[in-house]
Write an enzyme that holds these catalytic residues in place. Structure first.
Site, PDB file in Angstrom:
ATOM      1  N   GLU A 105      -3.290   1.653  -2.561  1.00 17.16           N
ATOM      2  CA  GLU A 105      -2.813   3.025  -2.323  1.00 17.16           C
ATOM      3  C   GLU A 105      -3.689   3.750  -1.298  1.00 17.16           C
ATOM      4  O   GLU A 105      -4.778   3.312  -0.967  1.00 17.16           O
ATOM      5  CB  GLU A 105      -2.792   3.815  -3.634  1.00 17.16           C
ATOM      6  N   VAL A 133       0.862  -1.186   0.000  1.00 22.00           N
ATOM      7  CA  VAL A 133       0.000   0.000   0.000  1.00 22.00           C
ATOM      8  C   VAL A 133       0.897   1.234   0.000  1.00 22.00           C
ATOM      9  O   VAL A 133       1.630   1.491   0.957  1.00 22.00           O
ATOM     10  CB  VAL A 133      -0.943   0.014   1.223  1.00 22.00           C
ATOM     11  N   GLY A 192     -10.242   1.557  -2.231  1.00 20.86           N
ATOM     12  CA  GLY A 192      -8.794   1.581  -2.446  1.00 20.86           C
ATOM     13  C   GLY A 192      -8.095   0.704  -1.421  1.00 20.86           C
ATOM     14  O   GLY A 192      -8.648  -0.305  -0.972  1.00 20.86           O
ATOM     15  N   GLU A 193      -6.865   1.088  -1.076  1.00 28.13           N
ATOM     16  CA  GLU A 193      -6.036   0.383  -0.082  1.00 28.13           C
ATOM     17  C   GLU A 193      -5.559  -0.987  -0.561  1.00 28.13           C
ATOM     18  O   GLU A 193      -4.781  -1.636   0.112  1.00 28.13           O
ATOM     19  CB  GLU A 193      -6.784   0.174   1.250  1.00 28.13           C
ATOM     20  N   GLY A 194      -6.077  -1.476  -1.684  1.00 24.43           N
ATOM     21  CA  GLY A 194      -5.779  -2.844  -2.101  1.00 24.43           C
ATOM     22  C   GLY A 194      -6.830  -3.838  -1.640  1.00 24.43           C
ATOM     23  O   GLY A 194      -6.638  -5.052  -1.756  1.00 24.43           O
TER      24      GLY A 194
END
Length: 335
Positions: A160, A49, A301-303
């Protein structure tokens, strides 16, 4: 007989009607093809991340203040975010990278410290970064992946965090695909109605204000984000090392578009884990002619999409390696 023919034959002779495991069969075929083996193995999977701040956030393109970026990074470090929960659940190692957060983290925190700068500049009237910073992003992103590869990993996910990064990503997407900026802008953290119109207007103005060279890499640098380019550098290095590249949502896919611009072959090693609710993400997937594994209406997000799709990828590998063939099971195949 080449490996592709052998893989397809192995998949087709499992104890099931032809094609009945649907997309799992395509995933198994892709992973076997990447690793050039009939018995692929995912080793030491890692979720990265990348976090950074964006100067364009000052112009009011996000529903959240920029302070949320470092606060969320500390939440990742403390194990409290969605990505932490899903990585723990599904056996993914998580690494958090400070690519350019506007905050001084304590050096002893379990963060990969490779800050390019404390946020990009606002690209409304000036370049977001320098060419040197862009090169440094690609280099540092690549170094992380080289380290993972040397430690035995062959599978890496990209996520991200960064307030303002959907705005940056929208502009980069428009530059790389030629799709008008209005069609590349979504609500991001939740900007709606008048706020969304303002976001579109600001990004249109930024593109109109650009007086630089039309050479695409220079335009990317002018509008870019530190975490986006570190991800792109990491993806390119992962491909160089023939790793499995797991792509998350809109912003991660824009980072992939950047990597794809420099090396279109990279798409062979990429699995797009989900289709984001961010409307432009579907357009990116169509542009790349790829099919996502999941469509759950995510826009975090964040993966998170990578971590949720990972068990499905493991199932694809497991059926390829462990499911009996008609011959092995003594089951009659179709005439």
């Amino acid at each position: 007989m080449n490996i592709s023919t052998q893989l397809q034959q192995k998949i087709d002779t499992k104890t099931k009607p032809l094609g009945s495991l649907g997309q799992l069969e395509k995933i198994a075929f892709q992973i076997g093809s990447i690793f050039q083996t009939l018995t692929p193995e995912i080793r030491k999977p890692c979720m990265l991340v990348f976090a950074a701040d964006h100067g364009i956030a000052k112009e009011g393109v996000s529903a959240y203040p920029a302070e949320v970026t470092p606060q969320m990074v500390l939440n990742f470090v403390n194990g409290g975010a969605a990505i932490n929960v899903f990585c723990r659940q599904n056996g993914l190692e998580l690494k958090v990278i400070d690519a350019g957060v506007n905050f001084d983290f304590e050096t002893q925190l379990p963060i990969v410290h490779q800050k390019i700068g404390k946020a990009t500049k606002s690209f409304l009237n000036q370049p977001a970064m320098t060419q040197e910073q862009f090169q440094e992003c690609l280099k540092k992103g690549g170094e992380i992946l080289q380290g993972l590869f040397e430690q035995g990993s062959n599978c890496v996910g990209f996520g991200e965090m960064g307030i303002g990064n959907t705005a940056t990503s929208s502009v980069l997407m428009s530059i790389l695909t030629g799709i008008p900026i209005e069609e590349c802008v979504g609500s991001g953290t939740g900007v709606l109605n008048a706020a969304l119109e303002k976001k579109v207007s600001i990004l249109k103005s930024a593109l109109e204000n650009y007086k630089g060279d039309d050479y695409i890499p220079l335009k990317l640098i002018y509008f870019g984000g530190f975490e986006i380019f570190q991800m792109a550098g990491g993806m390119l290095k992962a491909f160089e090392n023939n790793m499995l590249i797991l792509v998350d949502g809109f912003i991660s896919s824009v980072a992939f578009l950047v990597a794809h611009y420099f090396n279109p072959e990279i798409v062979k090693n990429a699995i797009f884990c989900h289709c984001s609710q961010e409307k432009a993400h579907k357009s990116i997937l169509e542009y790349l002619k790829v099919k996502p594994v999941l469509d759950l209406g995510l826009r975090l997000g964040e993966g998170t999409g990578v971590a949720l799709a990972f068990p499905i990828l493991k199932s694809a590998v497991t059926f390829l390696n462990e499911m009996a063939s008609f011959e092995e099971a003594g089951v009659s195949n179709k005439e």
